[in-house]
Scaffold this motif. Structure first.
Motif, PDB file in Angstrom:
ATOM      1  N   THR A  95      68.182  38.566 -17.362  1.00  0.00           N
ATOM      2  CA  THR A  95      67.779  37.981 -18.644  1.00  0.00           C
ATOM      3  C   THR A  95      66.390  37.367 -18.506  1.00  0.00           C
ATOM      4  O   THR A  95      65.879  37.185 -17.389  1.00  0.00           O
ATOM      5  CB  THR A  95      68.768  36.890 -19.091  1.00  0.00           C
ATOM      6  OG1 THR A  95      68.729  35.808 -18.136  1.00  0.00           O
ATOM      7  CG2 THR A  95      70.191  37.426 -19.188  1.00  0.00           C
ATOM      8  N   ALA A  96      65.795  37.005 -19.641  1.00  0.00           N
ATOM      9  CA  ALA A  96      64.473  36.363 -19.594  1.00  0.00           C
ATOM     10  C   ALA A  96      64.529  35.073 -18.792  1.00  0.00           C
ATOM     11  O   ALA A  96      63.632  34.780 -17.985  1.00  0.00           O
ATOM     12  CB  ALA A  96      63.986  36.090 -21.022  1.00  0.00           C
ATOM     13  N   PHE A  97      65.597  34.292 -18.990  1.00  0.00           N
ATOM     14  CA  PHE A  97      65.758  33.030 -18.273  1.00  0.00           C
ATOM     15  C   PHE A  97      65.945  33.301 -16.774  1.00  0.00           C
ATOM     16  O   PHE A  97      65.330  32.649 -15.920  1.00  0.00           O
ATOM     17  CB  PHE A  97      66.957  32.257 -18.836  1.00  0.00           C
ATOM     18  CG  PHE A  97      67.072  30.842 -18.354  1.00  0.00           C
ATOM     19  CD1 PHE A  97      66.580  29.800 -19.122  1.00  0.00           C
ATOM     20  CD2 PHE A  97      67.670  30.531 -17.139  1.00  0.00           C
ATOM     21  CE1 PHE A  97      66.678  28.478 -18.690  1.00  0.00           C
ATOM     22  CE2 PHE A  97      67.767  29.221 -16.693  1.00  0.00           C
ATOM     23  CZ  PHE A  97      67.274  28.198 -17.477  1.00  0.00           C
ATOM     24  N   THR A 123      64.489  24.806 -28.117  1.00  0.00           N
ATOM     25  CA  THR A 123      63.069  25.071 -28.380  1.00  0.00           C
ATOM     26  C   THR A 123      62.518  26.168 -27.483  1.00  0.00           C
ATOM     27  O   THR A 123      61.808  27.076 -27.946  1.00  0.00           O
ATOM     28  CB  THR A 123      62.248  23.779 -28.181  1.00  0.00           C
ATOM     29  OG1 THR A 123      62.742  22.768 -29.055  1.00  0.00           O
ATOM     30  CG2 THR A 123      60.773  24.033 -28.483  1.00  0.00           C
ATOM     31  N   GLU A 124      62.857  26.099 -26.202  1.00  0.00           N
ATOM     32  CA  GLU A 124      62.266  27.016 -25.239  1.00  0.00           C
ATOM     33  C   GLU A 124      62.980  28.360 -25.140  1.00  0.00           C
ATOM     34  O   GLU A 124      62.362  29.379 -24.792  1.00  0.00           O
ATOM     35  CB  GLU A 124      62.225  26.354 -23.854  1.00  0.00           C
ATOM     36  CG  GLU A 124      61.363  25.092 -23.812  1.00  0.00           C
ATOM     37  CD  GLU A 124      61.425  24.392 -22.464  1.00  0.00           C
ATOM     38  OE1 GLU A 124      61.645  25.089 -21.456  1.00  0.00           O
ATOM     39  OE2 GLU A 124      61.273  23.155 -22.424  1.00  0.00           O
ATOM     40  N   TRP A 125      64.296  28.398 -25.461  1.00  0.00           N
ATOM     41  CA  TRP A 125      65.051  29.620 -25.199  1.00  0.00           C
ATOM     42  C   TRP A 125      65.941  30.070 -26.358  1.00  0.00           C
ATOM     43  O   TRP A 125      65.820  31.197 -26.822  1.00  0.00           O
ATOM     44  CB  TRP A 125      65.901  29.423 -23.924  1.00  0.00           C
ATOM     45  CG  TRP A 125      65.056  29.164 -22.724  1.00  0.00           C
ATOM     46  CD1 TRP A 125      64.757  27.960 -22.145  1.00  0.00           C
ATOM     47  CD2 TRP A 125      64.344  30.144 -21.953  1.00  0.00           C
ATOM     48  NE1 TRP A 125      63.923  28.112 -21.081  1.00  0.00           N
ATOM     49  CE2 TRP A 125      63.649  29.449 -20.921  1.00  0.00           C
ATOM     50  CE3 TRP A 125      64.231  31.531 -22.013  1.00  0.00           C
ATOM     51  CZ2 TRP A 125      62.863  30.112 -19.985  1.00  0.00           C
ATOM     52  CZ3 TRP A 125      63.450  32.183 -21.072  1.00  0.00           C
ATOM     53  CH2 TRP A 125      62.774  31.479 -20.079  1.00  0.00           C
ATOM     54  N   ILE A 183      68.204  36.823 -23.589  1.00  0.00           N
ATOM     55  CA  ILE A 183      67.347  35.651 -23.405  1.00  0.00           C
ATOM     56  C   ILE A 183      67.910  34.732 -22.314  1.00  0.00           C
ATOM     57  O   ILE A 183      67.319  34.603 -21.234  1.00  0.00           O
ATOM     58  CB  ILE A 183      67.160  34.874 -24.725  1.00  0.00           C
ATOM     59  CG1 ILE A 183      66.516  35.772 -25.781  1.00  0.00           C
ATOM     60  CG2 ILE A 183      66.288  33.638 -24.493  1.00  0.00           C
ATOM     61  CD1 ILE A 183      65.165  36.348 -25.392  1.00  0.00           C
ATOM     62  N   THR A 184      69.053  34.122 -22.554  1.00  0.00           N
ATOM     63  CA  THR A 184      69.663  33.300 -21.496  1.00  0.00           C
ATOM     64  C   THR A 184      70.985  33.887 -21.020  1.00  0.00           C
ATOM     65  O   THR A 184      71.555  33.417 -20.039  1.00  0.00           O
ATOM     66  CB  THR A 184      69.898  31.848 -21.963  1.00  0.00           C
ATOM     67  OG1 THR A 184      70.845  31.841 -23.035  1.00  0.00           O
ATOM     68  CG2 THR A 184      68.605  31.192 -22.403  1.00  0.00           C
ATOM     69  N   TRP A 185      71.473  34.903 -21.747  1.00  0.00           N
ATOM     70  CA  TRP A 185      72.712  35.600 -21.359  1.00  0.00           C
ATOM     71  C   TRP A 185      72.589  37.045 -21.851  1.00  0.00           C
ATOM     72  O   TRP A 185      71.939  37.281 -22.879  1.00  0.00           O
ATOM     73  CB  TRP A 185      73.930  34.922 -21.963  1.00  0.00           C
ATOM     74  CG  TRP A 185      75.236  35.347 -21.338  1.00  0.00           C
ATOM     75  CD1 TRP A 185      76.205  36.136 -21.898  1.00  0.00           C
ATOM     76  CD2 TRP A 185      75.697  35.016 -20.028  1.00  0.00           C
ATOM     77  NE1 TRP A 185      77.231  36.323 -21.017  1.00  0.00           N
ATOM     78  CE2 TRP A 185      76.959  35.641 -19.851  1.00  0.00           C
ATOM     79  CE3 TRP A 185      75.178  34.276 -18.966  1.00  0.00           C
ATOM     80  CZ2 TRP A 185      77.694  35.532 -18.675  1.00  0.00           C
ATOM     81  CZ3 TRP A 185      75.908  34.161 -17.796  1.00  0.00           C
ATOM     82  CH2 TRP A 185      77.154  34.780 -17.654  1.00  0.00           C
TER      83      TRP A 185
END
Length: 509
Positions: free
Chosen positions: A42-44, A77-79, A90-92
């Motif tokens: 993911t991006a995160f 805000t960030e993700w 993104i985060t998952w």
């Protein structure tokens, strides 16, 4: 149905006999590995180097070093804002179908927490674990024939772009297994209702058609519903309407403050089982009858970390200092307050959920919720946690033979001197000055920092008593009735001014 109840109980007993679990610390290591492995692309995961962390000898240590703490504002805000725009991975992995709305204690714009398919499955699995734990309680097989009243927010979820939004109770109820629907009350038709008063009125009309054996929901709203049902049917207690009621599964907030007032609605004691289901996941549940503590769900999609709850680690807005040390489950001790940090299958990472907990049994991973990071009163060095406040109020209940299920307070200036102004929710007439003095003395004995503060900058204690209905209406004003809401136990100056104006308007009606 009696035969069905025996079959269900036998299945639960059999499952309890054959299911073996790893130790909580071993389970947590495996959960973290699985979370990192699943989210590494993911991006995160790419940004924080999950693939590299997985190569480390001590994954837990390196994870804590490489990934900062996030509160909701930072995570959103960030993700998560990118996820809400429809971007995937993104985060998952993928994109969640649901977002859980939670206004928490602010009464401002709702938070929106992603709820992935993996989280829905995790919540369902933890629910099955909790049902399985019933084998530890002395419950006859006939109980499993009865219906379960699950009182929560509307299951009529709102479509927002490609997502469905609602409270976690509504999302969970809309995903109940098909085999459970025959036991589920008030049923899909009533559960869809948006208007709380209409929902309760309909429940009242149909109440005697149901054979309720268990209740599940937030204590304040559950009490209100039971009172309405009793009033509608002219009953002295809820058992006159539902004689087979034996179990209450509570959650959202601590049950202890409501215990006295709740028990007054019963003809005889029932089994009360605590749960810890938040918008971010199903975190813990009471696993056995000889404790009121809850067992952390350590093997099902949530990785826990614990920051010692000390003033120097907490910023003014309730967020965490990035310098604050995080302990693993293997490093914690009993009877110490910790800020709870979670990483989950919904893509929350080192996330400050806002609650403080203390371990009652480390080996069993059993905890109690002790408060909120924002419900910490330290304006003049008093260092009062919600846990200390709750303990003192239970003393007041015993001392004055009253019930105080609700309260809030603030540090206010009176003639340029700081005082703690308490509002206590009670239906009993009592001398405010007398209880203020007793409350002050109890807090001095329980908290050395408070005692020191009282000898210096904190000049006094003031108590105002109001009906518990005022608290209910305040919650309803800031959030829909029946929703999962945590009443602000500690207010800032601006919010307290709003509260006092609201109380004045309500009590003058």
């Amino acid at each position: 149905m009696a035969i069905l109840g025996s079959i269900i109980k036998a299945a639960i007993d059999l499952r309890g006999a054959i299911v073996s679990e790893n130790s909580p610390t071993e389970s947590q290591t495996e959960v973290l590995k699985k979370l990192l492995e699943t989210a590494k692309d993911t991006a995160f995961g790419k940004y924080y180097g999950f693939a590299k962390i997985l190569e480390a000898e001590d994954i837990q240590k390196i994870f804590a070093e490489k990934v900062p703490y996030f509160d909701y504002h930072e995570m959103e805000t960030e993700w998560w804002s990118k996820t809400q725009e429809g971007l995937e991975d993104i985060t998952w992995p993928g994109c969640p179908k649901y977002f859980a709305r939670s206004s928490g204690t602010t009464g401002k714009t709702s938070k929106k927490i992603p709820v992935t398919d993996d989280m829905i499955e995790a919540i369902r699995t933890s629910g099955i674990k909790q049902v399985g734990a019933l084998t530890n309680f002395d419950i006859a097989s006939e109980f499993y024939d009865k219906e379960i009243m699950m009182l929560g927010s509307s299951t009529n979820l709102e479509a927002q772009n490609q997502f469905l939004e609602g409270e976690i109770s509504g999302i969970s109820a809309s995903n109940i297994p098909f085999w459970f629907r025959g036991f589920y009350k008030p049923g899909e038709e009533i559960a869809l209702m948006e208007d709380w008063d209409e929902k309760v009125e309909t429940i009242c009309k149909r109440a005697k058609d149901w054979d309720i054996g268990a209740l599940s929901g937030i204590p304040s709203w559950m009490e209100l519903m039971m009172k309405k049902v009793m009033e509608y049917h002219g009953a002295k207690n809820i058992h006159e309407v539902w004689p087979n009621l034996k179990v209450y599964t509570t959650g959202g907030v601590a049950f202890q403050p409501y215990e006295k007032s709740f028990n007054q609605l019963l003809a005889h004691p029932i089994i009360v089982i605590d749960t810890y289901l938040a918008s971010e996941g199903f975190l813990a549940f009471q696993n056995r009858p000889d404790t009121t503590s809850m067992k952390l769900v350590t093997d099902n999609g949530i990785y826990f970390e614990f920051v010692p709850f000390k003033p120097e680690y907490i910023n003014e807005d309730g967020s965490l200092s990035q310098d604050a040390p995080a302990l693993t489950l293997a490093e914690v001790e009993t009877d110490t307050d910790y800020v709870l940090i979670i990483s989950t299958v919904s893509g929350a990472w080192r996330y400050l959920i806002g609650d403080t907990i203390a371990f009652t049994d480390v080996e069993k991973a059993e905890i109690k919720i002790t408060g909120r990071t924002k419900f910490f009163l330290n304006v003049v060095g008093s260092q009062l946690s919600v846990n200390k406040m709750e303990v003192a109020l239970r003393e007041m209940e015993d001392k004055f033979d009253i019930k105080i299920p609700e309260f809030t307070l603030a540090a206010v200036k009176i003639n340029d001197e700081f005082h703690h102004h308490w509002y206590l929710g009670t239906e009993t007439d009592i001398n405010s000055e007398e209880i203020a003095q007793a409350l002050d003395e109890a807090l001095k004995e329980a908290n050395k920092n408070y005692e020191v503060a009282r000898s210096k900058a904190l000049k006094g204690v003031k108590v105002t008593t109001v009906s518990t209905e005022v608290f209910q209406e305040w919650n309803a004003k800031n959030k829909k009735k029946g929703g999962q809401v945590k009443m602000e136990k500690v207010m800032g100056e601006e919010k307290f001014a709003d509260w006092e104006a609201f109380v004045k308007a309500e009590t003058s009606k």
